[in-house]
Design an enzyme around this catalytic site. Structure first.
Site, PDB file in Angstrom:
ATOM      1  N   LEU A   1      -0.941  25.684 -22.645  1.00 30.29           N
ATOM      2  CA  LEU A   1      -2.382  25.396 -22.641  1.00 30.29           C
ATOM      3  C   LEU A   1      -3.084  26.000 -21.421  1.00 30.29           C
ATOM      4  O   LEU A   1      -2.506  26.146 -20.351  1.00 30.29           O
ATOM      5  CB  LEU A   1      -2.643  23.888 -22.708  1.00 30.29           C
TER       6      LEU A   1
ATOM      7  N   CYS B   1      -1.007  27.974 -11.978  1.00 30.19           N
ATOM      8  CA  CYS B   1       0.067  28.548 -12.805  1.00 30.19           C
ATOM      9  C   CYS B   1       0.401  29.997 -12.480  1.00 30.19           C
ATOM     10  O   CYS B   1       1.460  30.279 -11.933  1.00 30.19           O
ATOM     11  CB  CYS B   1      -0.300  28.425 -14.275  1.00 30.19           C
TER      12      CYS B   1
HETATM   13  C1  UDX Z   1      -2.604  30.138 -17.577  1.00 27.71           C
HETATM   14  C2  UDX Z   1      -2.136  30.658 -18.940  1.00 27.71           C
HETATM   15  O1  UDX Z   1      -3.224  31.316 -19.600  1.00 27.71           O
HETATM   16  C3  UDX Z   1      -1.645  29.518 -19.785  1.00 27.71           C
HETATM   17  O2  UDX Z   1      -1.156  29.993 -21.023  1.00 27.71           O
HETATM   18  C4  UDX Z   1      -0.555  28.807 -19.038  1.00 27.71           C
HETATM   19  O3  UDX Z   1      -0.119  27.684 -19.761  1.00 27.71           O
HETATM   20  C5  UDX Z   1      -1.012  28.357 -17.649  1.00 27.71           C
HETATM   21  O4  UDX Z   1      -1.541  29.470 -16.946  1.00 27.71           O
HETATM   22  P1  UDX Z   1      -4.775  28.856 -16.683  1.00 27.71           P
HETATM   23  O5  UDX Z   1      -4.102  28.842 -15.353  1.00 27.71           O
HETATM   24  O6  UDX Z   1      -5.427  27.619 -17.185  1.00 27.71           O
HETATM   25  O7  UDX Z   1      -3.703  29.262 -17.806  1.00 27.71           O
HETATM   26  O8  UDX Z   1      -5.887  29.977 -16.626  1.00 27.71           O
HETATM   27  P2  UDX Z   1      -6.216  31.358 -17.346  1.00 27.71           P
HETATM   28  O9  UDX Z   1      -7.308  31.167 -18.300  1.00 27.71           O
HETATM   29  O10 UDX Z   1      -4.994  32.015 -17.830  1.00 27.71           O
HETATM   30  O11 UDX Z   1      -6.805  32.188 -16.108  1.00 27.71           O
HETATM   31  C6  UDX Z   1      -5.987  32.462 -14.979  1.00 27.71           C
HETATM   32  C7  UDX Z   1      -6.742  33.227 -13.923  1.00 27.71           C
HETATM   33  O12 UDX Z   1      -6.925  34.580 -14.322  1.00 27.71           O
HETATM   34  C8  UDX Z   1      -8.134  32.700 -13.573  1.00 27.71           C
HETATM   35  O13 UDX Z   1      -8.261  32.676 -12.161  1.00 27.71           O
HETATM   36  C9  UDX Z   1      -9.070  33.708 -14.191  1.00 27.71           C
HETATM   37  O14 UDX Z   1     -10.287  33.778 -13.500  1.00 27.71           O
HETATM   38  C10 UDX Z   1      -8.258  34.982 -14.073  1.00 27.71           C
HETATM   39  N1  UDX Z   1      -8.601  36.029 -15.049  1.00 27.71           N
HETATM   40  C11 UDX Z   1      -8.424  35.796 -16.376  1.00 27.71           C
HETATM   41  C12 UDX Z   1      -9.086  37.245 -14.616  1.00 27.71           C
HETATM   42  O15 UDX Z   1      -9.239  37.485 -13.410  1.00 27.71           O
HETATM   43  N2  UDX Z   1      -9.371  38.221 -15.542  1.00 27.71           N
HETATM   44  C13 UDX Z   1      -9.193  38.018 -16.858  1.00 27.71           C
HETATM   45  O16 UDX Z   1      -9.473  38.943 -17.634  1.00 27.71           O
HETATM   46  C14 UDX Z   1      -8.716  36.760 -17.296  1.00 27.71           C
END
Ligand code: UDX
Length: 439
Positions: free
Chosen positions: A156, A266
């Site tokens: 998630l 994460c």
């Molecule tokens: C992530 C995974 O997506 C999820 O499947 C796992 O279970 C836990 O880790 P989460 O940490 O909630 O989830 O955030 P996510 O939406 O994946 O974003 C992670 C980071 O990447 C954020 O800081 C976001 O700003 C950054 N990000 C995301 C970018 O910099 N560029 C993008 O294109 C997408």
């Protein structure tokens, strides 16, 4: 039969899992060792920001199907299936994950397991942990022969936790018996009958799927951010580049947004723990690229500080800097390894007068960094600012009107750390607009 479920650990993952399983009709007992957290949950007061979850918590409590406890004895007595959802943070001063909370759960629960049950690990772990915990259960549980372990990683995303739990992309199950598979098929019946793909595999593969998925996502983000570095050097535009790449179906546009990079509880710690574990297994060469993924990601933060300093005229001394965003991403109040907060703190360290505003994360900011000054709204935080930094792309920031914001700042200078604003509109309004990876 309808199984009775327990959920050990009521953080972002556990609270969501408990409330969602209760909404699906299961009787659920959530457990945490933090009595304050349990008191709040019992009162229907969700300690975190997660869209839709507060309602599910309250309806679960009202239905009588969702309850909370701090007693392992009660949980062991109650549960047929025990979900383990505790955190595995990065160890201090090391890349490896700290799995001590998992061991603590098993050591506290196992001595009370006197009847048939299934313990299901959902936490993100170094490969090999599940087998180790299965051995520990066998050693410590009085009903050892009737107690089994399954591994069921959770994918998630914060901000979409309810949706992702109710409608997962896939369910991965590491099991060692048909019996465990049968129980889990019954527990996840609503998702399976809705067509969610199910992958049945062994413990190590189930554990690895999770870290491999996060390693891939982190790599995709760092790839586009590496392109941003090249674009800066070549006076090219990474936003157009990313858009053009996205139409290739093999590449796709998701997780290809260039900017300040990834943070949160994460991705950063998971790629580090993955490297550490691969090293222990003698497979470190396979993951050396993740070092680069991490380094590219951390360089974005440094580059943001440099860009802000450049806009401030070469030094932060005497300069008011407004930071819009503190959560690691929108729709979350999570500030763990938040790129936005990291940048805010670095600028403060370098003498800038920093004011931070975030729609939901300010309580966490105040607790963790009482010396950082916070505003009560975006406009209030931007009063008299010499430089504004947009570091978390909350809609209320991306929808800001450049004229309104321009009316309160001391100088119209903005760095768009998430490539979320329309450069033309802001420039037309007299703003000096800069972004990562763009001319
Ligand atoms: C992530 C995974 O997506 C999820 O499947 C796992 O279970 C836990 O880790 P989460 O940490 O909630 O989830 O955030 P996510 O939406 O994946 O974003 C992670 C980071 O990447 C954020 O800081 C976001 O700003 C950054 N990000 C995301 C970018 O910099 N560029 C993008 O294109 C997408």
């Amino acid at each position: 039969m309808s199984y009775r479920l327990t959920v050990m650990g009521t953080g972002y993952l556990g609270a969501t899992h408990a409330a969602c399983m209760a909404a699906l009709g299961f009787e659920v007992l959530g457990l945490d060792v933090d009595p304050d957290k349990i008191a709040r949950l019992r009162a229907g007061d969700l300690p975190i920001h997660e869209p839709g979850l507060q309602d599910l918590l309250q309806s679960g409590l009202a239905s009588g199907r969702l309850r909370f406890t701090t007693s392992y004895e009660e949980a062991a007595e109650f549960g047929d299936v025990h979900f383990v959802c505790v955190g595995t943070p990065q160890k201090k001063g090391e890349y490896a994950a700290d799995v001590s909370y998992l061991d603590a759960v098993v050591e506290s629960l196992a001595p009370h397991l006197t009847r048939q049950c299934l313990v299901v690990g959902k936490s993100t772990v170094p490969v090999g942990t599940a087998q180790r915990l299965a051995d520990k259960l066998a050693l410590l549980a009085p009903a050892a022969d009737l107690v089994e372990l399954a591994w069921n990683p959770e994918f998630l995303r914060e901000g979409f936790a309810v949706k992702d739990t109710m409608n997962p992309d896939r369910i991965v199950l590491g099991v060692v018996s048909d019996k465990a598979e049968k129980v889990m098929r019954e527990v996840y019946e609503p998702m399976l009958s809705a067509g969610t793909p199910l992958i049945i595999t062994d413990y190590p593969t189930a554990e690895l799927v999770k870290v491999a998925a996060n390693a891939f996502l982190a790599t995709k983000i760092s790839f586009i951010n590496a392109m941003a570095e090249v674009c800066e050097a070549a006076h090219a535009d990474v936003k157009d580049l990313s858009l053009a790449l996205s139409f290739d179906e093999r590449i796709g546009g998701r997780f290809l947004n260039p900017g300040l990079g990834f943070g949160g509880g994460c991705l950063p710690k998971d790629i580090r723990a993955f490297m550490a574990r691969a090293g222990e297994l003698g497979a470190d060469q396979a993951l050396t690229f993740l070092r680069e993924v991490d380094a590219i990601n951390m360089r974005r933060r440094a580059r943001m500080v440099d860009l802000a300093r450049e806009l401030a005229g070469g030094s932060f001394r005497g300069c008011s800097v407004t930071v819009l965003g503190a959560a690691f991403k929108p729709n979350s109040d999570d500030i763990r390894d938040s790129p936005a907060l990291d940048v805010a703190l670095k600028i403060q360290e370098q003498g800038g007068k920093v004011t931070v505003y975030d729609p939901v994360a300010l309580d966490n900011v105040r607790k963790a960094h009482p010396n950082l000054s916070v505003g009560s709204s975006a406009l209030e935080a931007a009063q008299g600012a010499h430089v504004v930094l947009l570091l978390t792309e909350w809609p209320e920031f991306t929808e800001l009107d450049p004229e309104t914001l321009g009316g309160v700042v001391a100088s119209r200078r903005i760095v768009d750390g998430r490539n979320a604003l329309d450069a033309e509109t802001w420039r037309a309004s007299g703003w000096h607009y800069r972004a990562l990876g763009r001319p």
